[in-house]
Design a protein around this motif. Structure first.
Motif, mmCIF file in Angstrom:
data_model
loop_
_atom_site.group_PDB
_atom_site.id
_atom_site.type_symbol
_atom_site.label_atom_id
_atom_site.label_comp_id
_atom_site.label_asym_id
_atom_site.label_seq_id
_atom_site.Cartn_x
_atom_site.Cartn_y
_atom_site.Cartn_z
ATOM 1 N N ARG A 3 0.911 -1.155 0.032
ATOM 2 C CA ARG A 3 -0.005 0.061 0.015
ATOM 3 C C ARG A 3 0.815 1.191 -0.141
ATOM 4 N NH1 ARG A 3 -2.065 -1.349 4.957
ATOM 5 N NH2 ARG A 3 -1.169 0.529 5.471
ATOM 6 N N SER A 4 0.703 1.869 -0.982
ATOM 7 C CA SER A 4 1.620 3.091 -1.174
ATOM 8 C C SER A 4 0.733 4.541 -1.416
ATOM 9 C CB SER A 4 2.816 2.766 -2.068
ATOM 10 O OG SER A 4 3.081 4.161 -2.466
ATOM 11 N N SER A 5 1.161 5.409 -0.587
ATOM 12 C CA SER A 5 0.263 6.599 -0.798
ATOM 13 C C SER A 5 0.786 7.382 -2.248
ATOM 14 C CB SER A 5 0.426 7.577 0.119
ATOM 15 O OG SER A 5 1.897 7.788 0.347
ATOM 16 N N VAL A 6 1.575 6.523 -2.681
ATOM 17 C CA VAL A 6 1.966 6.969 -4.166
ATOM 18 C C VAL A 6 1.185 6.291 -5.299
ATOM 19 C CG1 VAL A 6 3.983 7.428 -5.928
ATOM 20 C CG2 VAL A 6 4.361 7.572 -3.292
ATOM 21 N N ASN A 7 0.070 7.088 -5.611
ATOM 22 C CA ASN A 7 -0.656 6.288 -6.744
ATOM 23 C C ASN A 7 -0.366 4.892 -7.431
ATOM 24 O OD1 ASN A 7 -2.461 8.403 -6.809
ATOM 25 N ND2 ASN A 7 -1.521 9.270 -8.188
ATOM 26 N N HIS A 8 -0.428 3.887 -6.149
ATOM 27 C CA HIS A 8 -0.447 2.675 -6.952
ATOM 28 C C HIS A 8 -1.684 1.897 -7.163
ATOM 29 C CE1 HIS A 8 1.240 -1.056 -7.623
ATOM 30 N NE2 HIS A 8 0.637 -1.653 -6.418
ATOM 31 N N ASP A 15 2.909 6.280 5.866
ATOM 32 C CA ASP A 15 1.975 6.032 4.829
ATOM 33 C C ASP A 15 1.753 7.346 4.000
ATOM 34 O OD1 ASP A 15 -0.024 3.379 6.563
ATOM 35 O OD2 ASP A 15 1.572 3.122 5.288
ATOM 36 N N ASP A 16 1.469 8.315 4.860
ATOM 37 C CA ASP A 16 0.957 9.513 4.085
ATOM 38 C C ASP A 16 2.102 10.045 3.396
ATOM 39 O OD1 ASP A 16 -1.466 10.575 6.649
ATOM 40 O OD2 ASP A 16 -1.434 9.132 5.026
ATOM 41 N N PHE A 17 3.176 9.728 3.934
ATOM 42 C CA PHE A 17 4.623 10.509 3.296
ATOM 43 C C PHE A 17 4.466 10.336 1.531
ATOM 44 C CE2 PHE A 17 8.602 12.293 2.783
ATOM 45 C CZ PHE A 17 9.251 11.453 1.902
#
Lengths: 200, 454
Positions: free
Chosen positions: A11-16, B51-53
């Motif tokens: 899970r990545s907050s970088v658009n994955h 996670d928000d990073f």
């Protein structure tokens, strides 16, 4: 089979998004020489890869180099990449191997097997501002805090929190036992809590 | 449980790494300890921060980065380091590694050459030849494992070998054989390696000397090679080749004898092994060792041999063979155990090919196994670049050393512990055949891998 925490898709907050069908099409095209298609793959995954390597190395310039080099190597190796496989872990491994190759042990042309040595030996790249790539202040504090971690702690923390690897995986890649992973993670978290107490 | 202990455990707690008992204890403690609860929540907040990073950066920065990648690729292509037409590259990456590795391997294999034995030996003539095709995706051209032949699998290899001729000036076994072959289509093809595995499926891309030059990798060899042969084109036709009989050097005999003795017991009387096919148990032992080859432990390696045997009767085995593109009729006369063994080896070998470009399988004749690897990330290819075209008699030690080096590199960059252990094992094999100077170096490599494996 024991559940491996790192195995789940990261899970990545970088658009994955899971768009493996799209990826496959791009990979096929790129393998046939369509550089634009490859460019799209790069755009899709570079931020995520950048984040990982940046957190590991701390410096923007070096990270740019490693990430670019990884993608170039990826392109060259596409012919032997099975498109059904997920692209990101593969390219991340290439990048990781590159960072390991950044330093050589004395005399022997052997890739470094220890992130700690690597990071300890890197020039201090704090002069390269992260401004261009980190917008939010919170993120900046976080990045600075992680960078301030001693290399052994930094490596395990980044691999756990960003790459979502299991203790066993981390242990294998860094040549340490899962127990050592545990204690380093604990200390990394201790230290970060301390550094970031005003922002949590 | 005191707070200090709990705080230490909380790190594993949030990573879901605690056993049931510890977990319950921590949860219980958390129910009533505000201090620890606060600490726990801080840890969670830290996790959320991670996670928000996210990297920001305006779009232009990331476009720049992407353009830098594409520019570098363009530059490489225009420097003719890689062929401009990427389309052919898929096969070429095998060829590049193959050429490099194959030169080493061919020499290696050829020195320990198989003897032509009986009717069953030259497997492409024997009805026991096993041919199969990969049932995997057609994106790549998989090498082929021929269970009968001691050969470098990978259909490309013999063809490459044909088109890349080692210097005629060399006095090696290799060249002696090559003299009569290659460009004379009418003549018998003499092959150094054992019967070539028959590959079905995508035809292997052919490589010409020009392509080699283009790659800039094997320029030296390309220089010494003559014009490419027409039969690099040939499909499965090459079954027709025969090998000259050549006495095995003593060293090779020793290793085979060793295997004999290991399998059969210390007071085994070993006849002149070279002229007989190896007995089944020696073969089995070799195949069993093949099965222990490392597969990425996270991958499902399929049913074990026992499972195959337990689950499958002849009918099901036939289905399994068909599924893999192997004609079950080829196995007439084989027992179900043998077929099971074959299927399992097939699967494992295929999985290995995910990582390794070539796999040598144990053969009926030699029972010796070697694994040649070419790391996909070119550690091996680049180290092989410096092998010059000619391979003289005493360059076997160089070959061994380079193979050892390649295994070692691969073992060091590869993450899996099992893989490292396998590299160690292969290094042990090489150690037995190396000269004293190289033995030392290989021992050093083994130590490195051992400490890396801890």
């Amino acid at each position: 089979m024991s559940k491996k925490i790192g195995e789940e898709s990261s899970r990545s907050s970088v658009n994955h998004t899971d768009s493996s069908a799209d990826d496959r099409a791009l990979i096929f095209a790129a393998a046939d020489g369509d550089k634009n298609a490859y460019g799209k793959l790069v755009i899709k995954y570079q931020k995520r890869l950048f984040r990982f390597i940046l957190m590991m190395l701390g410096g923007k310039d070096m990270t740019e180099d490693v990430v670019q080099e990884a993608f170039v190597k990826g392109y060259l190796a596409l012919g032997s990449f099975e498109p059904e496989r997920p692209f990101y872990p593969w390219i991340a491994t290439i990048a990781r191997n590159l960072t390991l190759n950044l330093i050589k042990k004395e005399g022997r042309e052997k890739p470094a097997s220890d992130y700690d040595d690597l990071i300890a030996s890197l020039p201090d790249s704090s002069t390269s501002p992260l401004d261009r790539i980190i917008d939010r202040e919170n993120d900046r504090h976080f990045a600075e805090a992680v960078k301030a971690l001693p290399p052994p702690y930094r490596a395990v923390f980044v691999m756990r929190m960003f790459e979502k690897k299991s203790y066993e995986q981390i242990g294998r890649e860094l040549n340490i036992s899962p127990g050592t992973v545990d204690s380093r993670l604990y200390r990394a978290r201790q230290k970060l809590l301390e550094l970031l107490k005003d922002y949590l | 449980m005191d707070c200090d202990k709990v705080k230490k455990l909380l790190s594993r707690f949030i990573d879901d790494q605690l056993g049931a008992e510890d977990r319950a204890a921590v949860e219980k403690h958390l129910e009533s300890c505000p201090d620890c609860i606060a600490y726990y929540e801080q840890l969670l907040a830290l996790g959320r921060m991670a996670d928000d990073f996210d990297l920001g950066g305006d779009e232009s920065y990331w476009e720049e980065q992407k353009d830098a990648v594409l520019d570098r690729i363009e530059k490489l292509e225009s420097d003719k380091v890689v062929p401009v037409t990427k389309r052919s590259y898929r096969g070429l990456i095998y060829k590049v590694a193959a050429v490099a590795a194959s030169i080493a391997l061919i020499a290696y294999v050829s020195i320990y050459e198989l003897k032509e034995t009986g009717p069953g030996s030259v497997s492409f003539k024997s009805e026991k030849t096993i041919e199969y095709r990969s049932v995997e995706s057609t994106v790549k051209t998989p090498p082929v494992v021929d269970a009968d032949a001691d050969t470098v699998s990978g259909r490309m290899l013999p063809e490459l070998f044909e088109s890349v001729r080692i210097s005629k000036r060399d006095e090696t076994v290799v060249n002696e054989k090559k003299k009569t072959t290659v460009s004379d289509e009418g003549e018998e093809k003499v092959r150094i390696e054992a019967p070539k595995p028959v590959e079905i499926g995508q035809p292997a891309p052919k490589i010409t000397v020009d392509e080699l030059k283009e790659l800039g990798v094997e320029a030296e060899i390309a220089k010494k090679a003559d014009e490419p042969t027409a039969d690099a084109d040939k499909g499965e036709d090459t079954k027709g080749g025969r090998r000259e009989k050549k006495a095995m050097p003593d060293v090779a005999d020793e290793s085979v004898k060793q295997l004999f003795i290991e399998v059969k017991g210390a007071d085994t009387q070993v006849e002149d092994i070279g002229t007989q096919a190896l007995p089944k148990d020696v073969l089995d032992e070799s195949m069993a060792r093949l099965q222990h080859l490392s597969v990425d432990s996270e991958k499902d390696s399929g049913p074990s041999v026992d499972e195959y045997m337990a689950r499958y009767d002849v009918e099901m085995q036939s289905a399994e063979l068909n599924r893999r593109g192997v004609d079950p009729e080829l196995f007439d006369g084989y027992t179900t155990e043998e077929v099971a063994l074959y299927i399992n080896s097939y699967d494992k070998a295929n999985q290995l090919r995910e990582k390794y470009i070539y796999v040598l399988t144990a053969g009926e004749k030699s029972g010796r196994m070697s694994i040649a690897t070419a790391s996909k990330y070119s550690a091996t290819v680049s180290s092989q670049k410096s092998i010059s075209g000619g391979l003289s008699g005493d360059s076997l030690s160089i070959v061994i050393r380079k193979m050892a080096d390649a295994f070692h590199r691969l073992g060091m960059v590869t993450p899996s512990q099992k893989e490292r252990e396998d590299m160690q094992e292969y290094l042990e094999i090489l150690k037995k055949q190396a000269d004293s100077g190289t033995v030392e170096e290989i021992s050093h490599y083994i130590d490195d891998l051992e400490s890396a494996t801890k």
